[in-house]
Scaffold this motif. Structure first.
Motif, PDB file in Angstrom:
ATOM      1  N   GLN A   1       0.821  -1.214   0.000  1.00  0.00           N
ATOM      2  CA  GLN A   1       0.000   0.000   0.000  1.00  0.00           C
ATOM      3  C   GLN A   1       0.855   1.265   0.000  1.00  0.00           C
ATOM      4  O   GLN A   1       0.420   2.305  -0.513  1.00  0.00           O
TER       5      GLN A   1
ATOM      6  N   SER B   1      -0.491   3.305  -3.266  1.00  0.00           N
ATOM      7  CA  SER B   1      -1.192   4.562  -2.988  1.00  0.00           C
ATOM      8  C   SER B   1      -0.582   5.752  -3.725  1.00  0.00           C
ATOM      9  O   SER B   1      -1.214   6.803  -3.847  1.00  0.00           O
ATOM     10  N   THR B   2       0.650   5.597  -4.228  1.00  0.00           N
ATOM     11  CA  THR B   2       1.307   6.691  -4.957  1.00  0.00           C
ATOM     12  C   THR B   2       1.129   6.569  -6.464  1.00  0.00           C
ATOM     13  O   THR B   2       1.576   7.466  -7.205  1.00  0.00           O
TER      14      THR B   2
ATOM     15  N   PRO C   1      -1.018   6.584  -9.869  1.00  0.00           N
ATOM     16  CA  PRO C   1      -2.310   7.064 -10.383  1.00  0.00           C
ATOM     17  C   PRO C   1      -3.136   5.931 -10.974  1.00  0.00           C
ATOM     18  O   PRO C   1      -2.612   5.054 -11.667  1.00  0.00           O
ATOM     19  N   GLY C   2      -4.429   5.954 -10.674  1.00  0.00           N
ATOM     20  CA  GLY C   2      -5.347   4.935 -11.177  1.00  0.00           C
ATOM     21  C   GLY C   2      -5.640   3.837 -10.190  1.00  0.00           C
ATOM     22  O   GLY C   2      -6.551   3.030 -10.402  1.00  0.00           O
ATOM     23  N   TYR C   3      -4.864   3.788  -9.093  1.00  0.00           N
ATOM     24  CA  TYR C   3      -5.057   2.741  -8.095  1.00  0.00           C
ATOM     25  C   TYR C   3      -5.637   3.277  -6.793  1.00  0.00           C
ATOM     26  O   TYR C   3      -5.471   2.676  -5.726  1.00  0.00           O
ATOM     27  N   GLU C   4      -6.342   4.381  -6.887  1.00  0.00           N
ATOM     28  CA  GLU C   4      -6.879   5.009  -5.680  1.00  0.00           C
ATOM     29  C   GLU C   4      -7.841   4.113  -4.915  1.00  0.00           C
ATOM     30  O   GLU C   4      -7.945   4.203  -3.690  1.00  0.00           O
ATOM     31  N   GLU C   5      -8.531   3.237  -5.635  1.00  0.00           N
ATOM     32  CA  GLU C   5      -9.517   2.370  -4.980  1.00  0.00           C
ATOM     33  C   GLU C   5      -8.920   1.036  -4.517  1.00  0.00           C
ATOM     34  O   GLU C   5      -9.611   0.234  -3.895  1.00  0.00           O
TER      35      GLU C   5
ATOM     36  N   THR D   1      -7.395  -0.331  -2.086  1.00  0.00           N
ATOM     37  CA  THR D   1      -7.023  -0.264  -0.674  1.00  0.00           C
ATOM     38  C   THR D   1      -6.769  -1.662  -0.116  1.00  0.00           C
ATOM     39  O   THR D   1      -7.081  -2.672  -0.749  1.00  0.00           O
TER      40      THR D   1
ATOM     41  N   LYS E   1       2.692   2.420 -14.114  1.00  0.00           N
ATOM     42  CA  LYS E   1       1.899   3.528 -13.584  1.00  0.00           C
ATOM     43  C   LYS E   1       2.690   4.681 -12.972  1.00  0.00           C
ATOM     44  O   LYS E   1       2.140   5.770 -12.792  1.00  0.00           O
TER      45      LYS E   1
END
Length: 596
Positions: free
Chosen positions: A22, A26-27, A29-33, A35, A373
């Motif tokens: 994580q 978390s850094t 882009p595109g993987y914000e969800e 978790t 990414k």
């Protein structure tokens, strides 16, 4: 064989405690969800699917196999396969880490890899149907035109269509420069493809509405070597529903993975569409090939885990003889065989190879996510080099170790392991092909030493060894880790020395690199696993120091690490000797003297 149980606690340990994915995900882009809770939810759903749907049909499918009807060239997969695949599609797993623009869920590859491992453990033959499709998706996504992407990707992502990789021909496997399949321009932008391909996994089946073949072929005026190969999309059915003349001619009768349709594919003027640039097909196909090589590594890992689970359960229950130090179960007629040192040697070998491999693949998958990414160009470049370097190691070292683990699992069962109803011999048979296809492990070794190390004067290798060196330096001061860190640090120096030695020798005689390659790959494999066992041990000690609970779990990690360094890692000493022996012991025997 006992029922398969997904190692969810170990996935959690590797992903969230060791690698701490994580912090990186978390850094990106595109993987914000993506978790930690989302990861856990997906893994739990995949575990239930593998345990309840795939594993129960594995042995029966091996017995039944696939059936071929020459009258209509159709193939029927074993009972339950089609229904399991439909459920897999409904769960959305086919598009897990695929582009949302084409219906995918856009999840990280570091989540997809443990899900792949579970499928390989539960039913490796079944896993190859969606696995090959994902490779076709990756190749079209990377190299296809916008029109090709719009036509094929949504159907591959939702699973209604599947894909294949058509490289091998009866006269050529590794040496694709000998390829004979022809592509004649039709004048309308399409091509007429004629030839025969063999060993095509999932080449024909009844699980999807259409099959998209990615076929290597040569145009009439192209060079007659690997520089003259192009890649074509050849669908089983055209967009209007008409049948393309690309047919299954037979199914191979195989040692293992019998429930996967390994087909002979005949193309008789089949209509195909160029993907990527002409004469650049091999580069395009390597997008799919590299994914397949990592998938092979996952097969070795998954089957090693399945064999370990079966062997451990049996060793706890099987009563034979008394422990050498006196009865451990005096109330029983004999002790369970897990008390015997040699049985423990086999179980711990399985456990050590599997758990290090799990950490390696998680880290490697994270590098794939960074490569794709990261907004930092330097980070993307470094990740790409690490993936390139370690892909042949993942394929070869993990499948060699997986086969060793499967063999040991069968050995733990004794005579019962040789009997089909126990299921252990199937794991051996299924695992054996992983050392052969997608480039034999000998080819992987040549790729590692020749292309990934010597060709760039060790630049990629130094990027990895720098990471390992820094970790050893940072943690070698802990007395509890000192011996492990020193062993890995010593091997780092030895790797540098032997790489220089082989490089110098191969400048005078190129056979020297070929002679050293297999031992060299295994040496790098142990360097990699040693690094990850050091990392695992550091994590376990931190958890124990913090008093976070699960004392037995973390102490088991430390005990397994000590076993690895005491009993498996010392193989590096013999490898260093055989590496330096050179090509002469292999090449000096006259060919005529091989006769008997």
């Amino acid at each position: 064989m006992p029922a398969y149980k997904a190692p969810l606690r170990d996935f959690d340990f590797v992903l969230n405690e060791v690698i701490q994915v994580q912090n990186v995900i978390s850094t990106l882009p595109g993987y914000e969800e993506a978790t930690q809770d989302v990861f856990a939810s997906y893994l739990d759903a995949a575990a239930k699917f593998c345990e309840n749907e795939l594993a129960p049909i594995n042995r029966a499918a091996d017995e039944e196999g696939c059936s071929f009807n020459p009258a209509d060239h159709s193939v029927t997969t074993p009972a339950g396969f089609k229904e399991a695949y439909q459920q897999y599609c409904e769960l959305g797993f086919t598009g897990l880490d695929c582009d949302p623009a084409y219906g995918g869920q856009g999840m990280p590859k570091v989540l997809a890899f443990p899900m792949m491992e579970m499928q390989c453990s539960a039913n490796v033959a079944w896993s190859m149907y969606p696995g090959l499709s994902h490779g076709a998706y990756a190749a079209i996504h990377a190299h296809g035109t916008d029109e090709q992407k719009a036509t094929y990707l949504p159907k591959l992502v939702d699973g209604s269509w599947t894909g294949t990789m058509c490289l091998t021909e009866p006269h050529c496997g590794t040496d694709l420069g000998l390829l004979k399949t022809k592509a004649e321009p039709n004048g309308d932008g399409s091509y007429s493809i004629t030839g025969t391909k063999i060993f095509i996994s999932a080449g024909e089946h009844d699980m999807s509405d259409n099959i998209i073949h990615l076929v290597l072929a040569r145009l009439p005026d192209s060079p007659k070597d690997v520089k003259g190969i192009s890649l074509f999309i050849v669908p089983k059915f055209h967009a209007d529903g008409s049948r393309n003349p690309v047919f299954c001619g037979a199914l191979e009768h195989k040692m293992g993975i019998k429930a996967n349709a390994t087909a002979v594919i005949n193309l008789d003027g089949a209509k195909g569409y160029l993907i990527g640039e002409r004469d650049k097909g091999l580069a395009c196909m390597f997008t799919m090939m590299n994914a397949a090589r990592l998938g092979c590594g996952m097969q070795g890992l998954g089957l090693g885990e399945a064999s370990f689970q079966g062997a451990l359960s049996y060793a706890r229950e099987r009563l034979q003889m008394r422990a050498l130090t006196g009865p451990k179960a005096p109330e029983k007629a004999a002790d369970p065989i897990i008390v015997h040192p040699d049985v423990r040697r086999m179980l711990l070998t399985q456990k050590a190879y599997t758990e290090a491999g799990r950490a390696m693949t998680a880290w490697l998958a994270l590098q794939l996510d960074i490569e794709e990414k990261s907004p930092d160009a330097e980070a993307r470049s470094q990740a790409a080099d690490l993936v390139a370097l370690l892909t042949p190691v993942a394929k070869a070292f993990m499948t060699d170790n997986g086969y060793t683990a499967a063999n040991m699992g069968m050995q733990v069962f004794g005579g019962h392991g040789f009997i089909r109803e126990w299921g252990m011999e199937q794991l051996v048979r299924d695992c054996r092909i992983s050392q052969i296809y997608e480039g034999t492990n000998g080819i992987q070794a040549i790729d590692l030493l020749g292309r990934k190390v010597l060709m760039d004067q060790g630049q990629k290798l130094r990027k990895f060894t720098k990471i390992v060196h820094k970790y050893c330096e940072a943690n070698g001061g802990d007395s509890r880790l000192k011996d492990m860190a020193e062993a890995v640090s010593k091997l780092l120096k030895d790797v540098g020395d032997v790489t220089m030695h082989v490089g110098m020798q191969s400048m005078m005689n190129r056979d020297e690199a070929g002679a050293a390659a297999t031992d060299y790959l295994r040496l790098i494999g142990h360097l990699t696993y040693g690094f990850f066992w050091l990392w695992i041990s550091k994590t376990a000690l931190d958890k124990l120091d913090a008093g976070t609970g699960e004392k037995a779990f973390y102490e088991a990690k430390l005990t397994t690490a000590r076993f690895y360094f005491a009993k498996l890692f010392p193989e590096v000493h013999s490898l260093l000797v055989t590496l330096k022996a050179g090509a002469k012991p292999l090449m000096e025997l006259d060919e005529a003297h091989f006769a008997f």
